[in-house]
Write a protein that holds these residues in place. Sequence first.
Motif, mmCIF file in Angstrom:
data_model
loop_
_atom_site.group_PDB
_atom_site.id
_atom_site.type_symbol
_atom_site.label_atom_id
_atom_site.label_comp_id
_atom_site.label_asym_id
_atom_site.label_seq_id
_atom_site.Cartn_x
_atom_site.Cartn_y
_atom_site.Cartn_z
ATOM 1 N N VAL A 47 0.717 -1.316 0.057
ATOM 2 C CA VAL A 47 0.146 0.117 0.064
ATOM 3 C C VAL A 47 0.981 1.200 -0.111
ATOM 4 C CG1 VAL A 47 -1.738 1.273 1.164
ATOM 5 C CG2 VAL A 47 -1.882 -1.272 1.253
ATOM 6 N N SER A 48 0.856 2.100 -0.970
ATOM 7 C CA SER A 48 1.488 3.318 -1.196
ATOM 8 C C SER A 48 0.741 4.663 -1.340
ATOM 9 C CB SER A 48 2.469 3.172 -2.302
ATOM 10 O OG SER A 48 1.600 3.032 -3.615
ATOM 11 N N GLY A 49 -0.390 4.450 -0.771
ATOM 12 C CA GLY A 49 -1.351 5.752 -0.878
ATOM 13 C C GLY A 49 -2.620 5.438 -0.862
ATOM 14 N N GLN A 50 -3.476 6.693 -0.820
ATOM 15 C CA GLN A 50 -4.887 6.534 -0.816
ATOM 16 C C GLN A 50 -5.565 7.418 -1.587
ATOM 17 O OE1 GLN A 50 -5.727 7.280 3.463
ATOM 18 N NE2 GLN A 50 -6.129 4.821 3.983
ATOM 19 N N LYS A 51 -6.690 6.973 -2.136
ATOM 20 C CA LYS A 51 -7.554 8.259 -2.964
ATOM 21 C C LYS A 51 -8.899 8.365 -2.365
ATOM 22 C CE LYS A 51 -6.711 9.048 -6.456
ATOM 23 N NZ LYS A 51 -5.816 10.380 -6.986
ATOM 24 N N ARG A 52 -9.185 9.632 -2.016
ATOM 25 C CA ARG A 52 -10.521 9.780 -1.230
ATOM 26 C C ARG A 52 -11.385 10.622 -2.342
ATOM 27 N NH1 ARG A 52 -6.484 10.844 2.672
ATOM 28 N NH2 ARG A 52 -6.816 9.425 4.535
#
Length: 381
Positions: free
Chosen positions: A39-44
Motif C-alpha cells: 500500500v503506497s497511498g490513498q484516494k479519497r
Amino acid sequence: MAIKLQASIFLFSLLILIGCRNVRNESSEIKDDPQIMNVSGQKRLYMGEADYPTSGTIRYYEQDGKSYVVQCNDRMRTIAVYDYTTGKKVGEKDVSRLLPGGELFAYNSDTIVSTIDADPSIVSFYCPENRSSMNVPVVVEEHHIEQYPRCFPEGAIFMNGKWYFSCYRLGEYPELMDKGKDRLPVLEVDFQKDKWEFIGGYPELYAQNNMGSLNYWVPFICGNTEENKILIGYSASPDIHIYSVKERTTESVSIKSIYADTIPLPLTKKGRDYFSDSDSYYHFAQYPHYGPLCYDPWKRLYYRFVGIGLNDWELDKNPLLQYQKKWSVMIFDRSFKKLGEKAIGDKYNTIYHFVSPEGLYILDKDKNEDIATYSLFTVNL
C-alpha cells in the motif's frame, strides 16, 4: 522424463477442458510474497450518502487530457463523476427516467449501458452514446442453459465496437450440463449491427460436479484492449478462459492460488438438491474461491482476487458471513506467468476496485458516508 511429464500435462488438460486450447497449466510454486505489492497511498472521493458505492460499479478514465473516476449507483439511479486528482465531484447525472431499472455501467460520463430485468424473458440494453437500445431474448437453445447478463459486480467491457457482459443466474441446473459449453458465460452485443451472441463456456468440472453454492457460478470478466482479449474467470476453478475478439477462438490457462489450491467438490451429488440458501452461503464462506479479474494496461499486468475460506465451522450460519473472508491478490503477466501473490487481509471491499496509471485501488471497508477511501496497491518488480 521431461517428455513424459509434458505429455501427461497435455493429456490432463484435454480431459478437463474440452473445446478450448490449453496454452499453459501454471502450478503455484510461488509462496505468499509480502514484498510483491504494498500500500503506497490513498484516494479519497468526496461524496454524499446517495453516491456511496453500496451498489453499482466504478471506473477510471481519461478524456480531453484530464483524468476522472465515474461511479454508478444502481439504487439511486445516479452517475457521479469525480476529478481523479482532487477526488471532488465534478458532475452528476440522474438516469432514473432514462434507465429506470436494472444494473448500470458507466464507461465515462456520456456512455452508459444498463441491463434491465423487469421482464425475466427479455434483457434490454441502452447506450446513450449513440441513442441505441436492444432487446435480447433470453431463451434456452438446445442443450444450453438460459443466462442473464449482468453489469455488476465487474461492469462491462467495450472492445472493437462491441460490448461484453458476464452472464449467470442463481439456479445452477448442473444436471442439465453434459459439458462446459452447455452454459455460456458471456454475452457479446453489437449495437451498430443490431446483433448479439452468447459465447464461451465453463470449465468441465462445472459439468461434472455440483458446486453446492450459488456463488461459485458467478463468472468474472476483464478486457485487454491492446491484444483484443477477454479473460473469463470462474469462482470454483483456477482456469481462465482467454477469448480472442478478432479470431473468435478460446484458449485456457490454469493459474493456482496458494490459498485456493483445492476447492472441495462436489459438496453434494450432482443435481439441484444442494443445500438451502443459508447452507449454500455458509459453505461458500468456509471455502476459498477465485474472485474478480482486472488488467493494468500501464504496467501490462493482470490482477486476480482470491477469497480465502474462513474454515471455522463453529461460526453461526449467516448470509453475510461470506463478507468476512480475507483476500489475496495474484499477479501475473501477459504471458500468464504468475509473478507473485500477496495476502491483503479483510479490511477491503474487493468488489469495488479500479486501475489507474498509479496502480490498483481497492475500497476500504471503513465506511464514511461522505468519503469513500480507496487504498493504492503498487507492484514491486
